[in-house]
Scaffold this motif. Sequence first.
Motif, PDB file in Angstrom:
ATOM      1  N   ASP A  73       0.849  -1.193   0.000  1.00 19.81           N
ATOM      2  CA  ASP A  73       0.000   0.000   0.000  1.00 19.81           C
ATOM      3  C   ASP A  73       0.882   1.239   0.000  1.00 19.81           C
ATOM      4  O   ASP A  73       1.532   1.566   0.990  1.00 19.81           O
ATOM      5  N   SER A 110       0.292   4.221   0.262  1.00 19.26           N
ATOM      6  CA  SER A 110      -0.035   5.306   1.181  1.00 19.26           C
ATOM      7  C   SER A 110       0.344   4.981   2.632  1.00 19.26           C
ATOM      8  O   SER A 110       0.291   5.835   3.505  1.00 19.26           O
ATOM      9  N   ASP A 124       1.246  -2.081   4.334  1.00 15.60           N
ATOM     10  CA  ASP A 124       0.346  -1.981   5.468  1.00 15.60           C
ATOM     11  C   ASP A 124       0.252  -3.377   6.075  1.00 15.60           C
ATOM     12  O   ASP A 124       0.108  -4.356   5.351  1.00 15.60           O
TER      13      ASP A 124
END
Lengths: 141, 215
Positions: free
Chosen positions: B166, B168, B174
């Motif tokens: 991920d 972000s 994550d």
Amino acid sequence: MQKKIRSLAVIGLGIAVIAFSCQPNVSIQTAQYAVNGQKLYQTHCQNCHGAKGEGLGALYPPLTDTVYQRENRHRLACIVKFGLNEPVSIHGETYDGPMPGVPQLSPIEIAYILTYITTRFGNSNDNFTQEEVKKGLASCK
Amino acid sequence: MAGYRTPYLPVCIVALLLSACTGRNNKKLPIIGEREAVERVVDGKTVVDTLYHQIPAFTFLNQDSTIITDKDFENKVYVANFFFTHCPSICPTMQRNLLKVYEKYKGNDKLAFLSHSIDFKYDSPSVLKSYATKLGVDNAQWQFVTGSKKDIYGISEKYLVYTKEDASAPGGYDHQGYLVLIDQQKRIRGAYDGTNEEQVAQLFTDLEILLQERP
């Protein structure tokens, strides 16, 4: 028995004196900065550097090397904001990072954090001011 | 007045100690995950077996570029987790706590440790080796492994740990910081948040219980 009590009393007194002398002569402002800094430290730094600034093995250096902190005081703001990726010698051990920076921190927040680490883990009595941090950041490489 | 009160405290303490002792003797860790009842016929009678969720066979590459499989964990209790070496967020705390467990049980061949890297791009065996050494791990009791994305993410589901690539998330991956306790039959017996002091303390307690259990 008497002797035991007396030696216990002496030890107790010793602990009290040490505890007091650990509380350096910091100004109210420095103490406030350190309190604010502690929260930020827990959020951004403690996972790697530990609750007592003890570091972790040879992965993350301790934040207790007062000589390093004194000699590099002007660079610390840059390290916090932009990270570090070069060999550093801390207590005679070499660490080579990398440490990610925390770019979203404002100068005053950086001043809080640096005050916290240099007074609690190091032996400084002075807080970092916002101006000092701004000056440091202006010279980041 | 004071004469009335004082005897209670010792009595309470003794009662508490006793209940704590009996509690410990009977305590058995739960078996976690889905289960299935299977019927089979033995000597003309139908018996029902319960099949528990188990960690399936696996093959990974470790920090010494050696192949590591489920066979290496046969008849052992082990603690598994998912991390990556340049993880800036939860991993350092999780590994700091797991290191305490490792140091307590170092040399005990009934217990092993298995850290899976979820950064299959960067964490090659040599990167894992350098990480393990710097963390303070110097024997084969704690394995650091890498594998294909499919294999690592696939096995994380079997440990009931969420992992995901991920962009972000801090560091690009994550994941959950669970320390998962596996018994000698590859069944999950506990999962502890490796960043939470209380849960890590519970792991220490539960580990003792599991090591005492007769398989």
